[in-house]
Design a protein around this motif. Structure first.
Motif, PDB file in Angstrom:
ATOM      1  N   THR A  21      38.344  34.570  38.070  1.00  0.00           N
ATOM      2  CA  THR A  21      38.891  34.804  36.993  1.00  0.00           C
ATOM      3  C   THR A  21      40.462  34.718  37.698  1.00  0.00           C
ATOM      4  OG1 THR A  21      37.382  35.305  35.979  1.00  0.00           O
ATOM      5  CG2 THR A  21      39.759  35.747  34.872  1.00  0.00           C
ATOM      6  N   VAL A  22      41.209  34.289  37.801  1.00  0.00           N
ATOM      7  CA  VAL A  22      43.121  35.135  37.999  1.00  0.00           C
ATOM      8  C   VAL A  22      43.540  35.463  37.289  1.00  0.00           C
ATOM      9  CG1 VAL A  22      44.865  33.932  38.503  1.00  0.00           C
ATOM     10  CG2 VAL A  22      43.418  33.025  38.870  1.00  0.00           C
ATOM     11  N   GLU A  23      43.924  36.890  37.485  1.00  0.00           N
ATOM     12  CA  GLU A  23      44.914  37.764  37.059  1.00  0.00           C
ATOM     13  C   GLU A  23      46.528  37.454  36.707  1.00  0.00           C
ATOM     14  OE1 GLU A  23      45.896  42.003  37.402  1.00  0.00           O
ATOM     15  OE2 GLU A  23      44.133  42.170  37.698  1.00  0.00           O
ATOM     16  N   SER A  24      46.291  36.998  38.360  1.00  0.00           N
ATOM     17  CA  SER A  24      48.096  36.680  37.459  1.00  0.00           C
ATOM     18  C   SER A  24      48.631  35.876  39.739  1.00  0.00           C
ATOM     19  CB  SER A  24      49.113  37.805  37.514  1.00  0.00           C
ATOM     20  OG  SER A  24      48.745  38.976  38.757  1.00  0.00           O
ATOM     21  N   TRP A  25      49.518  35.524  39.714  1.00  0.00           N
ATOM     22  CA  TRP A  25      50.134  34.823  40.991  1.00  0.00           C
ATOM     23  C   TRP A  25      51.206  35.514  40.536  1.00  0.00           C
ATOM     24  CZ3 TRP A  25      53.493  30.834  40.128  1.00  0.00           C
ATOM     25  CH2 TRP A  25      52.962  30.261  39.066  1.00  0.00           C
ATOM     26  N   ARG A  26      51.927  34.721  41.751  1.00  0.00           N
ATOM     27  CA  ARG A  26      53.767  35.334  42.301  1.00  0.00           C
ATOM     28  C   ARG A  26      53.924  34.734  43.481  1.00  0.00           C
ATOM     29  NH1 ARG A  26      56.577  39.784  44.078  1.00  0.00           N
ATOM     30  NH2 ARG A  26      58.349  38.924  42.823  1.00  0.00           N
ATOM     31  N   THR A  27      55.014  33.491  43.245  1.00  0.00           N
ATOM     32  CA  THR A  27      55.810  33.094  44.517  1.00  0.00           C
ATOM     33  C   THR A  27      57.376  33.862  44.941  1.00  0.00           C
ATOM     34  OG1 THR A  27      55.601  31.175  46.010  1.00  0.00           O
ATOM     35  CG2 THR A  27      56.078  30.722  43.629  1.00  0.00           C
ATOM     36  N   VAL A  28      57.659  33.368  46.065  1.00  0.00           N
ATOM     37  CA  VAL A  28      59.228  33.550  46.042  1.00  0.00           C
ATOM     38  C   VAL A  28      59.338  32.618  47.075  1.00  0.00           C
ATOM     39  CG1 VAL A  28      61.426  35.288  47.164  1.00  0.00           C
ATOM     40  CG2 VAL A  28      58.911  36.146  45.411  1.00  0.00           C
ATOM     41  N   VAL A  29      60.492  32.701  47.318  1.00  0.00           N
ATOM     42  CA  VAL A  29      61.501  31.672  48.571  1.00  0.00           C
ATOM     43  C   VAL A  29      62.551  32.144  48.297  1.00  0.00           C
ATOM     44  CG1 VAL A  29      61.882  29.088  48.576  1.00  0.00           C
ATOM     45  CG2 VAL A  29      59.957  29.372  47.162  1.00  0.00           C
ATOM     46  N   GLU A  30      62.854  32.949  50.222  1.00  0.00           N
ATOM     47  CA  GLU A  30      63.656  33.122  50.395  1.00  0.00           C
ATOM     48  C   GLU A  30      64.663  32.251  51.477  1.00  0.00           C
ATOM     49  OE1 GLU A  30      64.980  38.039  51.876  1.00  0.00           O
ATOM     50  OE2 GLU A  30      62.573  36.881  52.172  1.00  0.00           O
ATOM     51  N   GLN A  31      65.922  32.681  51.247  1.00  0.00           N
ATOM     52  CA  GLN A  31      66.259  31.716  52.880  1.00  0.00           C
ATOM     53  C   GLN A  31      66.774  33.411  53.474  1.00  0.00           C
ATOM     54  OE1 GLN A  31      69.343  28.316  52.761  1.00  0.00           O
ATOM     55  NE2 GLN A  31      70.710  29.845  53.734  1.00  0.00           N
ATOM     56  N   GLY A  32      66.517  33.494  54.387  1.00  0.00           N
ATOM     57  CA  GLY A  32      66.958  34.596  55.475  1.00  0.00           C
ATOM     58  C   GLY A  32      68.549  34.613  55.837  1.00  0.00           C
TER      59      GLY A  32
ATOM     60  N   ASP B 146      56.264  33.315  49.781  1.00  0.00           N
ATOM     61  CA  ASP B 146      55.807  34.039  50.267  1.00  0.00           C
ATOM     62  C   ASP B 146      54.940  34.236  48.921  1.00  0.00           C
ATOM     63  OD1 ASP B 146      56.342  35.578  52.387  1.00  0.00           O
ATOM     64  OD2 ASP B 146      58.310  36.057  51.534  1.00  0.00           O
ATOM     65  N   ALA B 147      53.769  34.484  48.403  1.00  0.00           N
ATOM     66  CA  ALA B 147      52.983  34.633  47.115  1.00  0.00           C
ATOM     67  C   ALA B 147      51.870  35.640  47.858  1.00  0.00           C
ATOM     68  CB  ALA B 147      52.570  33.385  47.021  1.00  0.00           C
ATOM     69  N   THR B 148      51.946  35.950  46.437  1.00  0.00           N
ATOM     70  CA  THR B 148      50.517  37.240  45.626  1.00  0.00           C
ATOM     71  C   THR B 148      49.864  36.865  44.547  1.00  0.00           C
ATOM     72  OG1 THR B 148      52.417  39.272  46.076  1.00  0.00           O
ATOM     73  CG2 THR B 148      50.233  39.225  45.278  1.00  0.00           C
ATOM     74  N   VAL B 149      48.791  37.045  45.070  1.00  0.00           N
ATOM     75  CA  VAL B 149      47.808  36.453  43.511  1.00  0.00           C
ATOM     76  C   VAL B 149      46.648  37.597  44.012  1.00  0.00           C
ATOM     77  CG1 VAL B 149      45.295  34.625  43.617  1.00  0.00           C
ATOM     78  CG2 VAL B 149      47.514  33.935  44.858  1.00  0.00           C
ATOM     79  N   LYS B 150      46.492  37.666  42.062  1.00  0.00           N
ATOM     80  CA  LYS B 150      45.254  39.308  42.247  1.00  0.00           C
ATOM     81  C   LYS B 150      44.219  38.117  41.339  1.00  0.00           C
ATOM     82  CE  LYS B 150      49.279  41.855  41.651  1.00  0.00           C
ATOM     83  NZ  LYS B 150      49.698  43.204  40.394  1.00  0.00           N
ATOM     84  N   VAL B 151      43.070  38.204  42.075  1.00  0.00           N
ATOM     85  CA  VAL B 151      41.575  37.786  40.755  1.00  0.00           C
ATOM     86  C   VAL B 151      40.559  38.645  40.945  1.00  0.00           C
ATOM     87  CG1 VAL B 151      42.157  35.710  42.108  1.00  0.00           C
ATOM     88  CG2 VAL B 151      40.185  36.687  43.261  1.00  0.00           C
ATOM     89  N   TYR B 152      39.341  37.855  40.309  1.00  0.00           N
ATOM     90  CA  TYR B 152      38.763  38.100  39.824  1.00  0.00           C
ATOM     91  C   TYR B 152      37.236  38.069  39.841  1.00  0.00           C
ATOM     92  CZ  TYR B 152      40.955  42.313  37.196  1.00  0.00           C
ATOM     93  OH  TYR B 152      41.737  43.374  36.702  1.00  0.00           O
ATOM     94  N   ALA B 153      36.150  38.058  41.264  1.00  0.00           N
ATOM     95  CA  ALA B 153      34.983  37.304  41.769  1.00  0.00           C
ATOM     96  C   ALA B 153      34.417  37.975  42.219  1.00  0.00           C
ATOM     97  CB  ALA B 153      35.293  36.212  42.819  1.00  0.00           C
ATOM     98  N   ARG B 154      33.182  37.753  41.256  1.00  0.00           N
ATOM     99  CA  ARG B 154      31.905  38.619  42.004  1.00  0.00           C
ATOM    100  C   ARG B 154      32.082  39.881  41.360  1.00  0.00           C
ATOM    101  NH1 ARG B 154      28.889  36.107  47.224  1.00  0.00           N
ATOM    102  NH2 ARG B 154      27.054  36.912  45.913  1.00  0.00           N
ATOM    103  N   GLY B 155      32.442  40.542  40.890  1.00  0.00           N
ATOM    104  CA  GLY B 155      32.835  41.704  40.138  1.00  0.00           C
ATOM    105  C   GLY B 155      33.211  42.734  41.057  1.00  0.00           C
ATOM    106  N   GLU B 156      34.297  42.308  41.692  1.00  0.00           N
ATOM    107  CA  GLU B 156      35.881  43.077  42.464  1.00  0.00           C
ATOM    108  C   GLU B 156      36.717  41.962  42.221  1.00  0.00           C
ATOM    109  OE1 GLU B 156      35.000  42.541  46.535  1.00  0.00           O
ATOM    110  OE2 GLU B 156      33.001  42.658  47.000  1.00  0.00           O
ATOM    111  N   ARG B 157      37.611  42.623  42.704  1.00  0.00           N
ATOM    112  CA  ARG B 157      39.434  42.737  41.895  1.00  0.00           C
ATOM    113  C   ARG B 157      40.556  42.659  43.048  1.00  0.00           C
ATOM    114  NH1 ARG B 157      44.257  44.800  40.856  1.00  0.00           N
ATOM    115  NH2 ARG B 157      45.854  43.902  39.714  1.00  0.00           N
ATOM    116  N   VAL B 158      40.708  41.474  43.947  1.00  0.00           N
ATOM    117  CA  VAL B 158      40.874  41.153  45.005  1.00  0.00           C
ATOM    118  C   VAL B 158      42.354  40.611  44.903  1.00  0.00           C
ATOM    119  CG1 VAL B 158      40.197  39.604  46.234  1.00  0.00           C
ATOM    120  CG2 VAL B 158      38.495  40.267  45.267  1.00  0.00           C
TER     121      VAL B 158
END
Length: 537
Positions: A403-414, A422-434
């Motif tokens: 199950t996906v809790e949330s996701w976000r992505t950022v595009v940046e020119q240095g 860059d991206a961050t993803v939060k999921v629940y799987a097999r009883g864990e929050r990852v």
């Protein structure tokens, strides 16, 4: 498998004429691989190229002696008649044919008086001498000779007496076959058939046919020539060739065997045709034509609900042959045209049990598909997304391995001008929050990496699952940068491929939908069944 006798020839020229297609570039290793597969199909002759004309073809024939163990086919070397004013025995390119190791040589010769004058820049008499001398020389050296009468039909229209004399000269010199070439591809079947009949009546030559597809008649012209009496057909795998291509040898062979009742391949070989067509596409790196007759993915695909209802009663109501005869399959496509019969047949194809309340499930799925396709989804191009939808409706709830809790992505020119995602993803799987982060060369690539970071420890099968294609389409009726976007993603586990779809005003959100389905379906294929509700928090 018994060899087909010499009374009828299937002659493949993929490695020479087919290789002239724009964008197609074959290495020697590619040519050797394709030759092996064509031999599996059981063609009688494989034209390997023009030894002496370029290093690649010379290397091919050198390596073929030790690396090709052909069971059915005979390797043929292609080349031209000697140069004007010389002798075949002294011609370097003729020597390369003689020394190629090929037991068959196919010579190209001009049969069009205008070409003799403008291209060869010699006399009509000398062109006949070039044909006679070269054929006699190679036959005396122990090689079997076929002759391609280039631009024959244009030549016959311009100067029929001379075109016929080219055929007679080759045959009297010892050529086993004279192939009449529609080099410009402009002939139509009735006219071509009439010319072939006239040539047969006027000469003693055994005739073949070589057609290009510039008027979209190459296969039809080839079949018309067979009806008129030719016993040697030339073509290329998947119809490859310059301009509009050559006669598609797969279509020619299937029509001869299944429509004309003429055995031209070894027993059982026709059933391998679809597989071989697709393997050749992989080796050439030319995307398969999904709508190619007989062997295309869509050749026996049914989309309209009316068709599906009939196919449910009897598949042959909307199919001209049993697809298994050429190694293909019937496929049911799901779209807003689909009715209950389409969905039911698709469920059988996917081996999904619709349960005791089948009528209610079918009703829900039909309405859900129509609703989603009205929003821009397309399930006939995304079987995997449809299978997930179907399983959800059968279960009455959304089934996933995570199950996906949330996701976000950022595009940046240095400061260095480099663009990073860059991206961050939060999921629940097999009883864990990852929670995991990922980097990529774009936001979708970064999300893919982040999702895998979350799940690979729990599902090691993801190591084998790769994204291989990504397509974005702005849907009609939408405006500017706020348009509705459809994303299709193709994924593979190394042995099979599947397609998923996402639709959203935001291209990244649409991509995420297709990506999430791709990973979920991949885990389902790997045995991580979607047999339980989404992993709860």
């Amino acid at each position: 498998m018994p060899a087909v006798d010499d009374t009828f020839h299937v002659y493949d020229t993929t490695l020479r004429d087919g290789a002239q297609q724009e964008g197609l570039n074959l290495s020697v290793a590619d040519k050797l691989t394709i030759a092996r597969h064509l031999d599996e199909l059981g063609v009688g002759f494989i034209e390997g190229g023009w030894p002496g004309a370029n290093p690649k073809d010379s290397e091919f024939f050198a390596r073929a002696r030790s690396e090709l163990d052909l069971r059915h086919a005979t390797l043929a070397a292609f080349g031209a008649t000697r140069r004007a004013g010389g002798k075949a025995a002294d011609d370097a390119l003729v020597a390369a044919l003689r020394d190629s190791g090929a037991s068959v040589v196919t010579l190209v010769a001009k049969a069009y008086d205008r070409h003799v004058d403008l291209a060869l820049r010699t006399t009509l008499e000398e062109n006949l001498a070039m044909v006679r001398d070269t054929v006699e020389h190679l036959v005396a050296e122990g090689q079997r000779v076929f002759l391609d009468a280039e631009h024959f039909f244009d030549g016959y229209r311009s100067n029929p007496a001379y075109a016929l004399e080219v055929v007679r000269t080759a045959a009297l010199a010892g050529a086993d076959v004279v192939a009449l070439c529609d080099t410009n591809g402009g002939m139509l079947p009735p006219e071509l058939s009439d010319v072939v009949a006239q040539v047969l009546a006027a000469t003693s030559a055994r005739l073949g046919i070589h057609c290009h597809d510039d008027a979209a008649c190459a296969v039809a012209n080839t079949l018309a020539a067979v009806d008129a009496g030719v016993t040697h057909v030339q073509g290329t795998a998947n119809g490859y060739g310059e301009r509009s291509g050559n006669a598609n040898l797969f279509s020619v062979v299937a029509n001869l065997e299944l429509k004309k009742g003429r055995t031209v391949l070894p027993d059982g070989a026709l059933g391998e045709m679809t597989r071989i067509a697709h393997v050749v596409s992989e080796v050439t790196n030319v995307s398969p034509n999904q709508h190619q007759p007989y062997v295309g993915l869509s050749a026996f695909a049914h989309k309209a609900g009316l068709h599906a209802s009939a196919v449910k009663v009897d598949p042959m109501l909307y199919q001209h042959i049993d697809p298994s005869e050429v190694g293909n399959d019937t496929r049911m496509l799901v779209s807003d045209m689909a009715g209950r019969a389409s969905i039911e047949l698709k469920g059988r194809e996917l081996d999904v049990d619709l349960g005791a309340d089948k009528a209610a499930v079918l009703g829900r799925v039909v309405e859900r598909v129509k609703e989603l396709e009205a929003r821009g989804f397309t399930f006939d191009a995304a079987d995997a997304s449809f299978e997930l939808l179907l399983r959800d409706e059968v279960a009455g709830e959304r089934l996933r391995q995570f199950t996906v809790e949330s996701w976000r992505t950022v595009v940046e020119q240095g400061p260095d001008g480099q663009v990073r995602s860059d991206a961050t993803v939060k999921v629940y799987a097999r009883g864990e929050r990852v929670v995991a982060a990922g980097e990529g060369n774009g936001p979708v690539n970064a999300l893919d990496h982040a999702l895998r970071q979350c799940l690979t420890r729990l599902f090691p099968e993801l190591e084998q699952i790769k994204l291989v294609d990504y397509k974005v389409r702005i849907l009609e009726g939408s405006q500017g940068t706020g348009a509705i976007t459809r994303v299709l993603i193709e994924t593979t586990d190394g042995s099979t491929e599947w397609d998923t779809v996402g639709v959203h005003e935001n291209v990244i959100a649409a991509s995420w939908m297709a990506l999430e389905d791709a990973i979920a379906f991949g885990l389902l294929r790997a045995g991580r069944g979607a047999g339980a509700p989404e992993d709860s928090r």
